[in-house]
Write a protein that holds these residues in place. Structure first.
Motif, PDB file in Angstrom:
ATOM      1  N   LYS A   1      -9.594  -7.694  -7.590  1.00 32.41           N
ATOM      2  CA  LYS A   1      -8.402  -6.846  -7.653  1.00 32.41           C
ATOM      3  C   LYS A   1      -8.761  -5.386  -7.448  1.00 32.41           C
ATOM      4  CE  LYS A   1      -5.215  -8.215 -10.347  1.00 32.41           C
ATOM      5  NZ  LYS A   1      -4.406  -8.577 -11.540  1.00 32.41           N
TER       6      LYS A   1
ATOM      7  N   GLY B   1      -6.879  -4.170  -4.470  1.00 34.80           N
ATOM      8  CA  GLY B   1      -5.693  -3.553  -5.042  1.00 34.80           C
ATOM      9  C   GLY B   1      -4.735  -4.605  -5.564  1.00 34.80           C
TER      10      GLY B   1
ATOM     11  N   LYS C   1      -0.248  -0.316 -11.073  1.00 32.27           N
ATOM     12  CA  LYS C   1      -0.667  -0.645  -9.712  1.00 32.27           C
ATOM     13  C   LYS C   1      -2.039  -0.056  -9.441  1.00 32.27           C
ATOM     14  CE  LYS C   1       3.854  -1.173  -7.509  1.00 32.27           C
ATOM     15  NZ  LYS C   1       4.747  -0.711  -6.402  1.00 32.27           N
ATOM     16  N   LEU C   2      -2.931  -0.891  -8.929  1.00 34.84           N
ATOM     17  CA  LEU C   2      -4.287  -0.456  -8.589  1.00 34.84           C
ATOM     18  C   LEU C   2      -4.392  -0.265  -7.084  1.00 34.84           C
ATOM     19  CD1 LEU C   2      -6.403  -2.847 -10.850  1.00 34.84           C
ATOM     20  CD2 LEU C   2      -5.546  -0.563 -11.372  1.00 34.84           C
ATOM     21  N   LYS C   3      -4.962   0.845  -6.709  1.00 33.77           N
ATOM     22  CA  LYS C   3      -5.204   1.096  -5.293  1.00 33.77           C
ATOM     23  C   LYS C   3      -6.391   0.248  -4.826  1.00 33.77           C
ATOM     24  CE  LYS C   3      -3.607   5.884  -5.484  1.00 33.77           C
ATOM     25  NZ  LYS C   3      -4.002   7.305  -5.263  1.00 33.77           N
ATOM     26  N   PRO C   4      -6.422  -0.125  -3.554  1.00 37.28           N
ATOM     27  CA  PRO C   4      -7.605  -0.820  -3.037  1.00 37.28           C
ATOM     28  C   PRO C   4      -8.868   0.026  -3.243  1.00 37.28           C
ATOM     29  CG  PRO C   4      -5.788  -1.000  -1.478  1.00 37.28           C
ATOM     30  CD  PRO C   4      -5.363  -0.010  -2.528  1.00 37.28           C
TER      31      PRO C   4
ATOM     32  N   THR D   1     -10.676   0.493  -5.968  1.00 39.07           N
ATOM     33  CA  THR D   1     -10.681   1.288  -7.207  1.00 39.07           C
ATOM     34  C   THR D   1     -12.070   1.233  -7.834  1.00 39.07           C
ATOM     35  OG1 THR D   1      -8.336   0.886  -7.650  1.00 39.07           O
ATOM     36  CG2 THR D   1      -9.728   1.503  -9.521  1.00 39.07           C
TER      37      THR D   1
END
Length: 310
Positions: free
Chosen positions: A231, A235, A250-253, A255
């Motif tokens: 993840k 992301g 929300k996680l950015k690609p 991370t």
């Protein structure tokens, strides 16, 4: 008859203000109260001496007379042939101070079993205090102290709790946001007052149990959030459990490990300020997959071959 130094009994100067007298008395009365020191005759006697000293010094009329008496007594001791070194001052003229008791006071005028000394009775007699005078002047009861242990969730949400103090069950409502070591005062819930005086207060100190999920700094909280390496690379959404309920982030690609995110208003409530909260800081910690299958190992090797510099 021995002279009693009421100022020394309360540990204060002769110039002490009424507020300083009250503060000193309440502090020492709590320390030596019979309920706090059961079966301790020394504490019981000390408590009686404190009550007597407070009875005199907290009453302007009694204090004025006591101060005048003390000055005359001191001058007598300093004269040649005076009492000196604790001897009884047989030549001291008590008549101008005693309340119809005759020289020396003739014993305690308040009857057997009264808490006040012969010295008090001889000096004040009919000025009030004791049974013969219709009861001591009303005085506040001692303060009680107690501790209440809370979890972080309980301190966050607040609400009703029951605490037992001196055999009594007291129900109180905790305001959200209390801090570890914080003390609140419940008036009229302490020791009983003297002769109809007001009860003392109950001082409750909160102790918060450590919480493995959060570190608290003031009103802010910090929480470690495990995130899968997949993840973090690709992301996506991540559900985070907070004290106010689950929140989706929300996680950015791509991370990085250790990334810190700030969730405004998701920290600890501000005490007695409804709707105000600190912030919650999330520290993302990447987790590696465990117990890889043969197929997973092949795929990961293929990915490694694509990025040989890694």
């Amino acid at each position: 008859m021995d002279y009693k130094d009421y100022y020394k009994a309360l540990g204060i100067e002769k110039t002490a203000t009424p507020e300083q007298i009250k503060k000193a008395y309440r502090k020492l009365a709590r320390q030596h109260h019979p309920d706090v020191n059961p079966n301790d005759k020394g504490a019981e006697q000390k408590f009686k001496e404190l009550n007597e000293a407070n009875e005199v010094l907290s009453d302007p009329e009694k204090r004025k007379k006591y101060d005048q008496f003390g000055s005359d007594w001191q001058r007598y001791q300093q004269q040649p042939g005076g009492a000196g070194r604790g001897a009884q001052p047989g030549g001291f003229d008590w008549s101008q101070y005693t309340q119809g008791q005759g020289q020396g006071g003739g014993g305690n005028p308040f009857g057997e079993g009264e808490d006040f000394s012969d010295f008090f009775g001889s000096l004040f007699g009919n000025m009030g205090g004791g049974r013969a005078g219709g009861g001591t002047r009303p005085g506040a009861g001692p303060d009680y102290q107690a501790e209440l242990e809370l979890s972080l969730d309980e301190a966050y949400h607040g609400g009703p709790r029951t605490i037992t103090v001196h055999g009594r069950n007291l129900r109180l409502t905790i305001q959200p946001g209390v801090a570890d070591g914080q003390t609140i005062r419940l008036r009229d819930q302490g020791g009983p007052g003297r002769q109809g005086g007001p009860n003392g207060s109950l001082l409750i100190t909160f102790r918060l149990r450590p919480d493995a999920r959060y570190a608290r700094t003031g009103h802010d909280l910090t929480q470690d959030v495990p995130v899968s390496v997949y993840k973090a690379l690709l992301g996506g959404e991540q559900t985070v459990e907070t004290l106010s309920g689950p929140v989706k982030i929300k996680l950015k690609p791509e991370t990085p490990n250790g990334t810190r995110l700030r969730l405004r208003g998701k920290g600890f409530p501000v005490y007695k300020k409804a709707g105000e909260f600190g912030d919650l800081y999330l520290r993302l910690t990447l987790t590696l997959p465990q117990h890889l299958t043969d197929q997973e190992k092949i795929l990961i090797q293929q990915l490694a071959d694509l990025r040989p510099e890694a």
